[in-house]
Design an enzyme around this catalytic site. Structure first.
Site, short mmCIF file in Angstrom:
data_model
loop_
_atom_site.label_atom_id
_atom_site.label_comp_id
_atom_site.label_asym_id
_atom_site.label_seq_id
_atom_site.Cartn_x
_atom_site.Cartn_y
_atom_site.Cartn_z
N HIS A 34 78.21 19.03 -43.60
CA HIS A 34 76.64 18.66 -43.92
C HIS A 34 76.55 17.32 -43.73
CE1 HIS A 34 73.65 20.64 -47.43
NE2 HIS A 34 74.47 18.80 -47.14
N GLU A 35 77.23 16.15 -44.65
CA GLU A 35 76.51 14.87 -44.49
C GLU A 35 75.85 14.04 -43.42
OE1 GLU A 35 75.43 14.51 -46.96
OE2 GLU A 35 76.91 15.76 -48.10
N HIS A 53 71.88 15.57 -42.55
CA HIS A 53 71.22 14.01 -42.88
C HIS A 53 71.75 12.67 -42.60
CE1 HIS A 53 70.22 16.51 -46.45
NE2 HIS A 53 71.92 16.47 -47.00
N GLU A 63 67.41 18.91 -45.92
CA GLU A 63 68.45 20.01 -46.21
C GLU A 63 68.34 21.11 -44.53
OE1 GLU A 63 70.92 19.84 -47.85
OE2 GLU A 63 69.93 18.46 -48.98
ZN ZN Z 1 72.80 18.27 -48.40
#
Ligand code: ZN
Length: 498
Positions: free
Chosen positions: A263-264, A267, A293
């Site tokens: 997830h990170e 980003h 996101e």
């Molecule tokens: Zn996030």
């Protein structure tokens, strides 16, 4: 073409200084959540407040306003997406927005956020919501003052949402969320959970970290520009386009730390692939929190839980954790990884129940802002919604209302962007696969660069040049649409019962 020369250079100089102060704040915040000893908190709150006040003063200086006025002509003669016109346009929008808020209030909000973060950690440690409550009351009081700076507005929540999602209104979120809730509550209630015991056990954190780093390196993480560190609540932070900090928390009992790394990474990749020319300007960031996101959830879920992806990576996971996965077939591992079952913790939630965690937080934020739910009533209101939408009950406040950091620091209005981002992720994925062909064959062969470069070209490199609705329209040829996302989730559930 007007003579931009010295005036534009002067604008870049001023914007560069603001950017430097903001990035220095990011670094202090990163440090606060990864390295700082607890007793550093009061001084750190002051340091952050001072930097926020200075950045705010520079960002609202009348000289900056005059310069932006003089450069108005730029937007008439240059293409809207040109560097110069974009810098002037986005800088003006930021300037006009910041001018509404006194620097004392900005500094006070930053200080309260930093102290609130520490109180949240202490409240979790003591399992006592009462430690956080006065900080939350203070935050809400400051939020009302902040919202009042932006009158007139249709809905007070619009003001908070606009900080994260320019161009989006509370009513837009409500209509998307009404549809998600209507379709997902019954879908979730009808799902039979599959056996996922293979992803629960005792997985040494070091092995999880090693595996995660191998995945991220294969996806495009480069150690000369990235770091991975430990934290309580994972986040990513960009100090510059070539200094990307992601954080993780690896718990031994399951593999959620790996997924949160993926997830990170999404980003971090977004910030890493912004056009380097935008450095030290207001263009040097993602278009919005939802777009951010969309990237994290694309890599975590659409790519990160995909059979083709694991056809490539699973043998390596087995090598690193032979006792745990040596006897588990890939198909069983994938079913466990894609299990759908209501749970208490948002960050561990599966893809189908996840949006309901967001809907309930959005509803509670609106209720708190309106005064319909007070901080004292929040724990019970939180649990009640978990029961209603997901049929689950937290064992204590740490598992319940204290699970997320957002309400302790300065992030009211952020939660909706997780679910809106998931909607956008599936729209982008649909477009990418229609242009790039069979990505599954590539993923199974360990090739992820085509998707990464497609995202760079279509989304990342543009930074903040386009506002989110315009960027989405340019890339997918239409507006925000939860339809493809709901179809994708429906297919997920169907695949589990096959
Ligand atoms: Zn996030």
């Amino acid at each position: 073409m007007p003579d931009l020369g010295p005036r534009f250079d002067e604008l870049l100089r001023r914007l560069g200084e603001i950017s430097d102060l903001e990035q220095a704040s990011s670094l202090l915040s990163w440090d606060e959540e990864t390295k700082m000893p607890p007793l550093g908190a009061p001084a750190r709150a002051e340091q952050l407040a001072t930097l926020a006040r200075l950045a705010h003063e520079l960002g609202t200086a009348p000289e900056l306003g005059a310069l932006l006025e003089e450069l108005r002509g730029v937007e008439e003669v240059l293409a809207a997406e040109s560097f110069e016109a974009s810098v002037v346009r986005v800088a003006r929008r930021d300037y006009e927005k910041k001018r509404r808020v006194p620097s004392e209030l900005r500094a006070e909000m930053t200080r309260a956020g930093s102290l609130g973060y520490r109180a949240w950690l202490d409240a979790r440690e003591a399992s006592d919501f009462g430690i956080l409550r006065p900080h939350l009351e203070r935050r809400i009081e400051l939020m009302h003052r902040y919202v009042a700076c932006h009158e007139p507005y249709d809905d007070a929540y619009d003001v908070l949402l606009d900080d994260h999602e320019p161009g989006m209104r509370t009513a837009d979120v409500e209509s998307v969320f009404a549809r998600l809730k209507a379709e997902l509550v019954p879908l979730v209630a009808a799902v039979e959970p599959v056996d996922d015991s293979c992803v629960h056990g005792d997985f040494p954190a070091e092995r999880q970290r090693e595996f995660s780093l191998e995945v991220l390196h294969r996806w495009g993480m480069d150690d000369r520009a990235w770091r991975l560190d430990d934290t309580v609540h994972p986040f990513s932070s960009n100090i510059s386009v070539s200094d990307i900090r992601i954080t993780a928390r690896f718990d031994r009992e399951d593999l959620t730390g790996i997924l949160s790394c993926l997830h990170e990474f999404g980003h971090g990749l977004y910030e890493r692939q912004v056009d380097a020319q935008y450095t030290r300007t207001p263009l040097q960031a993602g278009a919005s929190s939802s777009f951010h996101e969309s990237q994290s959830r694309l890599w975590e879920n659409v790519v990160g839980r995909r059979p083709s992806t694991w056809r490539f990576f699973y043998p390596r996971l087995r090598e690193l954790l032979p006792a745990e996965f040596g006897a588990v077939a890939l198909e069983d591992f994938l079913r466990a990884l894609n299990r759908v079952a209501p749970s208490v913790r948002r960050v561990d939630a599966d893809e189908v129940t996840y949006p309901l965690h967001i809907v309930l937080r959005f509803e509670l934020e609106r209720a708190m802002l309106a005064g319909d739910v007070t901080p004292a009533e929040l724990p019970e209101a939180f649990d009640a919604k978990l029961r209603e939408y997901l049929g689950v009950e937290p064992e204590n406040v740490v598992e319940g209302v204290l699970q997320d950091v957002h309400w302790s620091d300065s992030n009211f209005g952020y939660f909706p962007t997780y679910a809106i981002g998931s909607v956008i992720a599936v729209q982008l994925w649909g477009r990418a696969t229609s242009e790039l062909g069979d990505l599954d064959a590539q993923f199974a062969g360990g090739e992820f660069a085509f998707l990464r470069e497609w995202l760079r070209e279509n989304v990342h490199r543009w930074g903040r040049v386009f506002e989110p609705p315009e960027l989405l329209e340019r890339v997918v040829g239409g507006p925000l649409d939860p339809g493809p996302y709901l179809a994708y989730l429906g297919e997920k559930v169907a695949a589990l019962s096959r």
